[in-house]
Write a protein that holds these residues in place. Structure first.
Motif, PDB file in Angstrom:
ATOM      1  N   SER A  15       1.060  -1.107   0.006  1.00  0.00           N
ATOM      2  CA  SER A  15      -0.006   0.068  -0.015  1.00  0.00           C
ATOM      3  C   SER A  15       0.615   1.195   0.127  1.00  0.00           C
ATOM      4  O   SER A  15       1.850   1.300   0.904  1.00  0.00           O
ATOM      5  CB  SER A  15      -0.958  -0.071   1.289  1.00  0.00           C
ATOM      6  N   PRO A  16       0.528   2.165  -0.890  1.00  0.00           N
ATOM      7  CA  PRO A  16       1.547   3.443  -0.972  1.00  0.00           C
ATOM      8  C   PRO A  16       0.664   4.337   0.027  1.00  0.00           C
ATOM      9  O   PRO A  16      -0.275   4.081   0.547  1.00  0.00           O
ATOM     10  CB  PRO A  16       1.119   4.091  -2.428  1.00  0.00           C
ATOM     11  N   GLU A  17       1.454   5.424   0.670  1.00  0.00           N
ATOM     12  CA  GLU A  17       1.201   6.240   1.447  1.00  0.00           C
ATOM     13  C   GLU A  17       0.420   7.548   0.729  1.00  0.00           C
ATOM     14  O   GLU A  17       0.979   7.901  -0.218  1.00  0.00           O
ATOM     15  CB  GLU A  17       2.402   6.797   2.433  1.00  0.00           C
ATOM     16  N   ASN A  31       0.735  11.322   7.377  1.00  0.00           N
ATOM     17  CA  ASN A  31       0.508  10.240   6.141  1.00  0.00           C
ATOM     18  C   ASN A  31      -0.369   9.470   6.537  1.00  0.00           C
ATOM     19  O   ASN A  31      -0.256   8.660   7.722  1.00  0.00           O
ATOM     20  CB  ASN A  31       1.824   9.795   5.875  1.00  0.00           C
ATOM     21  N   ARG A  33      -2.430   5.462   4.912  1.00  0.00           N
ATOM     22  CA  ARG A  33      -2.126   4.396   3.978  1.00  0.00           C
ATOM     23  C   ARG A  33      -3.509   3.788   3.866  1.00  0.00           C
ATOM     24  O   ARG A  33      -4.464   3.749   4.710  1.00  0.00           O
ATOM     25  CB  ARG A  33      -1.034   3.398   4.412  1.00  0.00           C
ATOM     26  N   PHE A 154       7.250   1.026  -2.344  1.00  0.00           N
ATOM     27  CA  PHE A 154       6.416   2.242  -1.602  1.00  0.00           C
ATOM     28  C   PHE A 154       7.105   2.935  -0.277  1.00  0.00           C
ATOM     29  O   PHE A 154       6.403   3.761   0.199  1.00  0.00           O
ATOM     30  CB  PHE A 154       4.726   1.863  -1.606  1.00  0.00           C
ATOM     31  N   GLU A 155       8.180   2.435  -0.066  1.00  0.00           N
ATOM     32  CA  GLU A 155       8.849   3.027   1.045  1.00  0.00           C
ATOM     33  C   GLU A 155       9.483   4.391   0.476  1.00  0.00           C
ATOM     34  O   GLU A 155      10.125   4.470  -0.430  1.00  0.00           O
ATOM     35  CB  GLU A 155      10.092   2.247   1.518  1.00  0.00           C
ATOM     36  N   LYS A 156       8.999   5.461   1.240  1.00  0.00           N
ATOM     37  CA  LYS A 156       9.189   6.939   0.988  1.00  0.00           C
ATOM     38  C   LYS A 156      10.612   7.090   0.666  1.00  0.00           C
ATOM     39  O   LYS A 156      11.247   6.894   1.904  1.00  0.00           O
ATOM     40  CB  LYS A 156       8.630   7.879   1.669  1.00  0.00           C
TER      41      LYS A 156
END
Length: 435
Positions: A15-17, A31, A33, A154-156
């Protein structure tokens, strides 16, 4: 509801943030999710389902419940004290969302334990759990060479390899537990292949805390299951590590101790005569801050400065002490003890091979995360804790099913051992009609 649980299982790692604007009076962005919203929706669905079924118990019975209540209650109390004292460097908005995040972990535990109640229901969630792991592992393998350290999808900024390392440690421990308990050779081989697939990206996270955690987790699993050949394999890999491990891994481990440069390692006021890198130094130095804060007075010593105060990222235990004091640390250790106790009981009491493998793997994974937490805040990281509490909930269901089966067998044996009642007789020796 059962099908709905599969959706957040996918979203936990994939899942993206969504970055929202900062609050008007704050300087930090918020943020969220997709799984944050899914958990709330599914929780409502579970509550409605339980209401219609007439089962209003909040949790499935397990020793873990008391640990969760004790630790979360201390966190709430310490945070309310911080709010009352208006401590500097403490932000009530940040504290609220950190507490909400912790509550999400326990909601996952609640929902899954209520929805998965039998060993026959384990196949689907476990299958999907490892499908997600394979997707994440393939992503990690694909990104080798394109980034200094492999991180989760999806890790920023790709800056949290410890997160991926902690998640893969859980997956590898469960896969190893299932491999050791499987009855068929082809199933054993399948799970050993999963261990191999997850081990490659774990190496390239270059997370030393994850390396040590995996070593501890596998050793605990080998000792608990009495599969001592695993210890021989671990010893062989360690002995030949300089020959078979990637150069980046060897350099990362060797980087810990520095002959030239680095920072002097001082423990309890004594110079150990060892220079270490900045990251290792920070993990030791944070305990000086803990000692100073605890010496400020009884309130700080017993209950700390509230959740999110002095946000430490290098040690779970240091953060617990700073936020909730000695009382919070005792409650946190009690929670970990109850988790270990529950997973051990589930492993010993159940007879289904898959159930035994999951319980064995989660016992090892918990021991591994206890070690992993010395280098990062493992028990507050969403991408580690969501799958962790999902699997712990499955272990609670395994334990409760084993208890029910044991009680039914005990009643059956007791009934079989009880002699039939002697029929009453009339005066002439003929059994009475009502006998």
């Amino acid at each position: 509801v059962e099908f709905g649980l599969f959706i957040p299982l996918i979203a936990m790692l994939l899942s993206p943030e969504i970055e929202l604007r900062p609050a008007a009076n704050g300087d930090r962005s918020l943020n969220i999710r997709y799984d944050d919203l899914l958990i709330i929706v599914i929780f409502i669905g579970v509550m409605i389902k339980l209401t219609f079924e007439g089962r209003l118990a909040l949790w499935q019975p397990s020793p873990i419940n008391s640990g969760i209540v004790a630790y979360f209650a201390v966190c709430v109390f310490a945070t309310l004290l911080a709010y009352e004292r208006s401590l500097p460097a403490w932000d009530k908005r940040t504290a609220f969302f950190v507490m909400l995040k912790m509550l999400e972990f326990y909601l996952i535990f609640f929902m899954v334990a209520h929805s998965v109640r039998a060993s026959k229901d384990l196949r689907a969630p476990i299958g999907l759990f490892f499908i997600v792991m394979l997707i994440v592992s393939c992503y990690g393998i694909y990104s080798i060479g394109t980034t200094p350290r492999v991180s989760a999808p999806f890790e920023k900024g790709g800056t949290e390899p410890n997160t991926l390392g902690g998640y893969l440690v859980i997956c590898l421990c469960v896969a190893l537990g299932l491999a050791l308990q499987a009855k068929k050779i082809r199933i054993k081989c399948m799970y050993f292949l999963l261990v191999s697939a997850g081990f490659i990206p774990l190496l390239y996270t270059l997370s030393r805390a994850s390396y040590v955690a995996l070593l501890v987790g596998f050793t605990v699993i080998a000792l608990m299951s009495r599969k001592y050949f695993i210890l021989a394999v671990i010893a062989l890999l360690l002995a030949s590590s300089t020959l078979i491990m990637p150069t980046a891994v060897i350099e990362r481990v060797a980087y810990t101790i520095q002959e030239d440069g680095g920072r002097e390692l001082v423990v309890a006021g004594r110079d150990l005569g060892v220079n270490v890198d900045k990251s290792t130094y920070e993990r030791v130095h944070v305990w000086r801050k803990v000692g100073f804060i605890l010496s400020l007075g009884p309130q700080f010593f017993f209950f700390g400065g509230g959740v999110s105060w002095e946000s430490v990222l290098d040690s779970q235990y240091a953060r617990v002490l700073l936020e909730t004091g000695v009382v919070g640390l005792v409650a946190f250790v009690f929670l970990l003890f109850q988790v270990l106790r529950t997973t051990r009981q589930a492993y010993r009491w159940t007879e289904d091979w898959m159930a035994r493998g999951i319980a064995l793997g989660m016992f090892g994974a918990t021991a591994a995360l206890i070690v992993h937490s010395f280098g990062t805040i493992s028990f507050l990281i969403v991408r580690i804790m969501e799958p962790y509490w999902f699997m712990i909930a499955l272990t609670v269901s395994i334990r409760n099913e084993a208890i029910i089966i044991h009680r039914l067998r005990h009643l059956a044996r007791k009934k079989a051992a009880t002699p039939p009642p002697v029929p009453a007789k009339t005066d002439d020796g003929v059994p009475a009609l009502d006998a």
